[in-house]
Scaffold this motif. Structure first.
Motif, short mmCIF file in Angstrom:
data_model
loop_
_atom_site.label_atom_id
_atom_site.label_comp_id
_atom_site.label_asym_id
_atom_site.label_seq_id
_atom_site.Cartn_x
_atom_site.Cartn_y
_atom_site.Cartn_z
N ILE A 88 3.55 -71.93 48.85
CA ILE A 88 3.38 -71.35 50.19
C ILE A 88 2.07 -70.56 50.26
CG2 ILE A 88 4.32 -69.71 51.86
CD1 ILE A 88 7.10 -70.46 50.88
N ARG A 89 1.78 -69.78 49.23
CA ARG A 89 0.55 -68.98 49.24
C ARG A 89 -0.69 -69.88 49.21
NH1 ARG A 89 1.59 -63.48 48.27
NH2 ARG A 89 3.77 -63.06 47.72
N ALA A 90 -0.63 -70.98 48.47
CA ALA A 90 -1.75 -71.92 48.44
C ALA A 90 -1.95 -72.56 49.81
CB ALA A 90 -1.50 -72.99 47.38
N GLU A 91 -0.86 -72.89 50.49
CA GLU A 91 -0.94 -73.46 51.83
C GLU A 91 -1.51 -72.44 52.81
OE1 GLU A 91 -0.59 -76.03 55.11
OE2 GLU A 91 -0.78 -76.34 52.94
N LEU A 92 -1.13 -71.17 52.64
CA LEU A 92 -1.66 -70.12 53.50
C LEU A 92 -3.17 -69.98 53.31
CD1 LEU A 92 -1.23 -67.76 55.48
CD2 LEU A 92 -0.71 -66.31 53.49
N ARG A 93 -3.63 -69.95 52.06
CA ARG A 93 -5.07 -69.84 51.80
C ARG A 93 -5.82 -71.03 52.40
NH1 ARG A 93 -3.10 -67.95 46.74
NH2 ARG A 93 -3.27 -70.05 45.85
N ARG A 94 -5.26 -72.23 52.26
CA ARG A 94 -5.92 -73.43 52.79
C ARG A 94 -6.03 -73.35 54.31
NH1 ARG A 94 -5.35 -77.33 55.71
NH2 ARG A 94 -3.20 -76.72 56.22
N ALA A 95 -4.93 -72.92 54.99
CA ALA A 95 -4.93 -72.84 56.44
C ALA A 95 -5.92 -71.78 56.95
CB ALA A 95 -3.52 -72.54 56.94
N GLU A 104 3.45 -69.95 61.34
CA GLU A 104 4.60 -70.67 60.78
C GLU A 104 4.66 -70.51 59.27
OE1 GLU A 104 6.45 -75.20 60.66
OE2 GLU A 104 5.02 -74.65 62.23
N ILE A 105 3.49 -70.54 58.63
CA ILE A 105 3.44 -70.37 57.17
C ILE A 105 3.85 -68.95 56.81
CG2 ILE A 105 1.97 -70.47 55.12
CD1 ILE A 105 0.20 -72.46 56.64
N LEU A 106 3.33 -67.96 57.54
CA LEU A 106 3.67 -66.57 57.27
C LEU A 106 5.17 -66.33 57.47
CD1 LEU A 106 0.62 -64.76 58.86
CD2 LEU A 106 1.28 -64.69 56.46
N GLU A 107 5.74 -66.96 58.47
CA GLU A 107 7.18 -66.81 58.71
C GLU A 107 7.97 -67.28 57.49
OE1 GLU A 107 10.38 -65.57 61.12
OE2 GLU A 107 8.26 -65.54 61.71
N SER A 108 7.56 -68.40 56.90
CA SER A 108 8.27 -68.94 55.74
C SER A 108 8.02 -68.13 54.48
CB SER A 108 7.88 -70.40 55.51
OG SER A 108 6.51 -70.51 55.15
N LEU A 109 6.93 -67.37 54.46
CA LEU A 109 6.61 -66.54 53.29
C LEU A 109 7.20 -65.14 53.43
CD1 LEU A 109 5.00 -65.94 50.66
CD2 LEU A 109 3.07 -65.31 52.13
N VAL A 168 4.88 -59.67 61.04
CA VAL A 168 6.27 -59.24 61.18
C VAL A 168 7.09 -60.45 61.63
CG1 VAL A 168 7.88 -57.72 62.39
CG2 VAL A 168 5.61 -56.88 61.74
N PRO A 169 8.03 -60.93 60.82
CA PRO A 169 8.82 -62.10 61.18
C PRO A 169 9.63 -61.89 62.46
CG PRO A 169 9.05 -61.62 58.84
CD PRO A 169 8.35 -60.45 59.47
N HIS A 170 10.06 -63.01 63.05
CA HIS A 170 10.82 -62.94 64.31
C HIS A 170 12.08 -62.09 64.15
CE1 HIS A 170 8.33 -65.73 66.58
NE2 HIS A 170 8.34 -66.56 65.54
N ALA A 171 12.76 -62.22 63.02
CA ALA A 171 14.01 -61.47 62.83
C ALA A 171 13.77 -59.98 62.90
CB ALA A 171 14.65 -61.84 61.49
#
Length: 240
Positions: A88-95, A104-109, A168-171
């Motif tokens: 997930i962190r690698a995908e975040l850096r790439r994005a 969406e990536i931050l929400e999943s992290l 800050v996530p939706h929840a």
């Protein structure tokens, strides 16, 4: 809780490293022998507890007469990361590098990170309040997503200071309505990674009757030092 090291710093604050099971943490206490209130301090989105900005805030707050404690969240700081966390962190850096949307990536992290962190912080709080010299009440400072969840779940939190920077996530945005303790909310007006309007909407959502917004010009890491000093005065009003 097992103490692993301690040293007296030049400002008179005692810095103690500890472990609680597999959780590493740091406790700063003032020179006063009388029981003092406790401030739990966390960095946005689980940055390491040894980050120089957090340490500087912690030491200043401890020198002002508070016990201050922090722990590393799972997968952060000195704690190992899972293969899923690394992906997930690698995908975040790439994005981020590609200039793509990252919510969406931050929400999943961040969402799972908060859910894992809150029980650990509550366990740490139990252990810290059992120590001699720490008498409560308890405040919170730092990472808004964690602080919102902790303030809702933990009745011992009597006042909270949140940094608007950080996802800050939706929840937790929904849970903000259940936060009723006195609140100080710090916003960097030109935070490049966190939309200003989303932070203002979050402040509006908090259920606290006593809530204060401080907004300063500048980017994400540009919070003026005087806000740390004002933060101590905020805790003086609500924890003493």
């Amino acid at each position: 809780m097992r103490l692993t090291s301690e040293q007296r710093l030049d400002d008179g604050v005692l810095e103690s490293e500890f472990t609680l099971g597999e959780i590493p943490g740091t406790l700063w206490t003032p020179g006063s022998a009388a029981p003092v209130p406790l401030v739990l301090m966390a960095h946005n989105n689980g940055l390491p507890r040894k980050d120089p900005r957090l340490v500087a805030r912690a030491r200043h707050t401890a020198a002002a007469g508070y016990a201050v404690a922090t722990i590393d969240a799972a997968g952060c700081g000195d704690r190992p990361r899972s293969a899923a966390d690394e992906r997930i962190r690698a995908e975040l850096r790439r994005a981020v590098q590609a200039g793509e949307p990252v919510d969406e990536i931050l929400e999943s992290l961040v969402g799972p990170l908060v859910e894992r962190a809150v029980p650990e912080w509550r366990t740490a709080l139990d252990a810290l309040l059992a120590l001699p010299g720490i008498g409560g009440p308890v405040g919170y400072s730092g990472w808004a997503a964690l602080g919102i969840r902790l303030a809702v779940a933990e009745p011992r939190i009597a006042a909270a200071g949140f940094f608007a920077g950080g996802y800050v996530p939706h929840a937790q945005r929904e849970e903000a309505r259940q936060v009723t303790v006195p609140l100080l909310f710090l916003l960097q007006w030109d935070d490049e990674g966190n939309p200003r309007q989303r932070a203002l909407d979050l402040f509006d959502a908090f259920g606290s009757e006593r809530k204060t917004l401080h907004a300063n010009l500048g980017g994400h890491v540009g919070t003026p030092w005087f806000e740390v000093e004002d933060g101590c005065r905020f805790y003086d009003r609500h924890l003493r």
